[in-house]
Design a protein around this motif. Structure first.
Motif, short mmCIF file in Angstrom:
data_model
loop_
_atom_site.label_atom_id
_atom_site.label_comp_id
_atom_site.label_asym_id
_atom_site.label_seq_id
_atom_site.Cartn_x
_atom_site.Cartn_y
_atom_site.Cartn_z
N PHE A 66 59.28 79.12 99.13
CA PHE A 66 57.85 77.40 99.16
C PHE A 66 57.24 78.45 99.22
O PHE A 66 55.97 77.92 98.32
N GLY A 67 57.12 79.83 98.43
CA GLY A 67 55.27 80.44 98.55
C GLY A 67 54.36 80.41 99.48
O GLY A 67 53.07 80.18 99.05
N SER A 68 54.96 80.57 100.76
CA SER A 68 53.82 80.24 102.27
C SER A 68 53.36 81.67 102.28
O SER A 68 54.02 82.87 102.00
N PRO A 69 52.63 81.47 102.72
CA PRO A 69 51.89 83.41 103.66
C PRO A 69 52.22 83.55 104.37
O PRO A 69 52.51 85.15 104.15
N PHE A 70 53.42 83.10 105.08
CA PHE A 70 54.14 83.66 105.47
C PHE A 70 54.97 84.76 105.76
O PHE A 70 55.40 85.80 105.37
N ALA A 71 55.51 84.59 103.88
CA ALA A 71 56.43 85.39 102.86
C ALA A 71 55.42 86.39 102.13
O ALA A 71 56.21 87.06 101.37
N LEU A 115 65.36 83.28 103.72
CA LEU A 115 65.41 83.04 102.49
C LEU A 115 63.72 83.20 101.70
O LEU A 115 63.44 83.57 101.42
N GLU A 116 62.61 82.28 102.43
CA GLU A 116 61.83 82.37 102.76
C GLU A 116 60.89 84.45 102.72
O GLU A 116 59.99 84.42 101.77
N LEU A 117 61.55 84.71 103.32
CA LEU A 117 60.58 86.26 104.05
C LEU A 117 61.80 87.09 102.67
O LEU A 117 60.83 88.17 102.43
N ALA A 118 62.54 87.09 102.16
CA ALA A 118 62.65 87.75 101.45
C ALA A 118 62.55 87.44 99.98
O ALA A 118 62.13 88.08 99.50
N VAL A 119 62.40 86.46 99.34
CA VAL A 119 61.79 85.43 97.75
C VAL A 119 60.69 85.03 97.61
O VAL A 119 60.41 84.42 96.96
#
Length: 96
Positions: free
Chosen positions: A89-94, A82-86
């Protein structure tokens, strides 16, 4: 009844089956637009998850502990996906 080898084979075949869904979507529709890096990242996530679940199956003896650890692994996969998709969490990872 499935043998241990068949169960292991099934665990590692499931990521391939899941990755075939967006592959077919890429081939027949313009709506699905996965790049090679998308497939690489998704494949890595799915195969690492399969490896961890297989490790849990072979190392942990109590069924209740197996279930809890497997649920935790699948929850971690879902949160990362979910973090990668949308970017929930708004992290730099995404990429934010």
């Amino acid at each position: 009844m499935m043998t241990q080898k068949q169960k292991t084979l099934t665990i590692y075949a499931l990521p391939l089956a899941l990755l075939s869904i967006p592959l077919v979507g890429n081939l027949i529709s313009n709506e699905v637009n996965w790049s090679a890096s998308d497939f690489l990242i998704a494949g890595a996530l799915l195969f690492i998850t399969a490896f961890l679940i297989n490790l849990v199956r072979s190392r942990i003896k109590k069924q209740s502990q197996k279930v809890l650890v497997t649920i935790f692994i699948l929850l971690a996969l879902a949160l990362i996906w979910l973090e990668l998709a949308v970017g929930i969490f708004g992290s730099p990872f995404a990429g934010s």
